[in-house]
Motif scaffolding. Structure first.
Motif, PDB file in Angstrom:
ATOM      1  N   PHE A 293       0.844  -1.190   0.000  1.00 62.96           N
ATOM      2  CA  PHE A 293       0.000   0.000   0.000  1.00 62.96           C
ATOM      3  C   PHE A 293       0.884   1.246   0.000  1.00 62.96           C
ATOM      4  CE2 PHE A 293       0.271  -1.728   4.358  1.00 62.96           C
ATOM      5  CZ  PHE A 293       1.016  -0.720   4.970  1.00 62.96           C
TER       6      PHE A 293
ATOM      7  N   ASN B 148      -5.893   2.749  -1.216  1.00 61.44           N
ATOM      8  CA  ASN B 148      -4.767   1.896  -0.858  1.00 61.44           C
ATOM      9  C   ASN B 148      -3.693   2.677  -0.099  1.00 61.44           C
ATOM     10  OD1 ASN B 148      -3.484  -0.609  -0.745  1.00 61.44           O
ATOM     11  ND2 ASN B 148      -2.361  -0.253  -2.640  1.00 61.44           N
TER      12      ASN B 148
ATOM     13  N   THR C 165      -3.256  -6.016   0.279  1.00 57.33           N
ATOM     14  CA  THR C 165      -3.856  -5.297  -0.844  1.00 57.33           C
ATOM     15  C   THR C 165      -5.295  -4.928  -0.505  1.00 57.33           C
ATOM     16  OG1 THR C 165      -4.692  -7.326  -1.871  1.00 57.33           O
ATOM     17  CG2 THR C 165      -2.471  -6.602  -2.517  1.00 57.33           C
ATOM     18  N   PRO C 166      -5.869  -3.956  -1.218  1.00 56.38           N
ATOM     19  CA  PRO C 166      -7.282  -3.657  -1.012  1.00 56.38           C
ATOM     20  C   PRO C 166      -8.164  -4.877  -1.285  1.00 56.38           C
ATOM     21  CG  PRO C 166      -6.250  -1.878  -2.233  1.00 56.38           C
ATOM     22  CD  PRO C 166      -5.244  -2.993  -2.136  1.00 56.38           C
TER      23      PRO C 166
ATOM     24  N   MET D 289      -3.311  -2.992   6.400  1.00 61.34           N
ATOM     25  CA  MET D 289      -4.627  -2.808   5.787  1.00 61.34           C
ATOM     26  C   MET D 289      -5.588  -3.920   6.229  1.00 61.34           C
ATOM     27  SD  MET D 289      -6.091  -0.557   3.745  1.00 61.34           S
ATOM     28  CE  MET D 289      -4.900   0.123   2.603  1.00 61.34           C
TER      29      MET D 289
ATOM     30  N   MET E  19      -8.960   2.334   2.267  1.00 56.78           N
ATOM     31  CA  MET E  19      -8.882   1.113   1.461  1.00 56.78           C
ATOM     32  C   MET E  19      -9.046   1.403  -0.019  1.00 56.78           C
ATOM     33  SD  MET E  19     -10.715  -1.796   3.780  1.00 56.78           S
ATOM     34  CE  MET E  19     -12.125  -0.804   4.235  1.00 56.78           C
TER      35      MET E  19
END
Length: 196
Positions: free
Chosen positions: A9, A90, A147-148, A105, A87
């Protein structure tokens, strides 16, 4: 290829001391237990795995820092404060003497979605991962850690499975990755210890 430990991110990091030793004491004690059980640590190539976090105020949380898995005993230099996250963009905003973990995240999802969650533990264990894959709430294999996509997968599991009751999930797209959460550090830790 193991890509554990790499931040995926956009990390907005302020390099400044934020914690006193007493503030990390309880979380650090659980991290030490998980390290002793080799559920948090480092691979032979030196890349670390696993991380722990604890909610502070609002959705802010302290988390073990990026690239700290290979350090046996952490101190205040090895924890970061996540102050905000987005989110969709990111992005993670953090401060401390280290950058926040590459899994920040994923931790953030639980703090945002579940106000009662006060602790999130992310461990690695190949045998348990294989045993519980698709037996517990499991993310899609296409969602990579940090990751998102992984964050949204966790949100999906929260809505579509018994994840809120189980407080335990498997990351299919993150080899060996298992996450537990709880209303306090002990609950999250006991869930993990119950897997052994």
């Amino acid at each position: 290829m193991i890509d554990e430990g790499y931040i995926k991110f956009n990390c907005h990091w302020e390099d400044v001391a934020v914690f006193e030793e007493k503030e990390i004491e309880a979380l650090n004690a659980w991290r030490a237990k998980l390290y002793d059980l080799n559920l948090v640590g480092a691979y032979e190539n030196g890349i670390g795995f696993g991380n722990v976090s604890q909610r502070l105020e609002g959705n802010q949380f302290m988390i073990s820092g990026s690239a700290t898995g290979n350090i046996e005993t952490l101190d205040t230099r090895h924890y970061a404060l996540v102050t905000d996250f987005d989110m969709d963009k990111n992005e993670v905003f953090c401060k401390g003497l280290t950058r926040a973990s590459s899994e920040s995240m994923s931790h953030a999802v639980f703090y945002k979605s579940l106000p009662q969650v006060q602790a999130v533990f992310h461990i690695h264990h190949q045998a348990m991962w294989q045993h519980y894959l698709h037996q517990l709430p499991t993310t899609r294999a296409t969602a990579a850690y940090g990751t998102p996509e992984m964050a949204y997968e966790m949100m999906r599991l929260y809505k579509e499975s018994d994840l809120p009751e189980r407080k335990l999930m498997v990351m299919a797209g993150h080899d060996e990755g298992i996450i537990a959460f709880g209303k306090d550090l002990k609950e999250a830790g006991d869930i993990i210890l119950g897997l052994r």
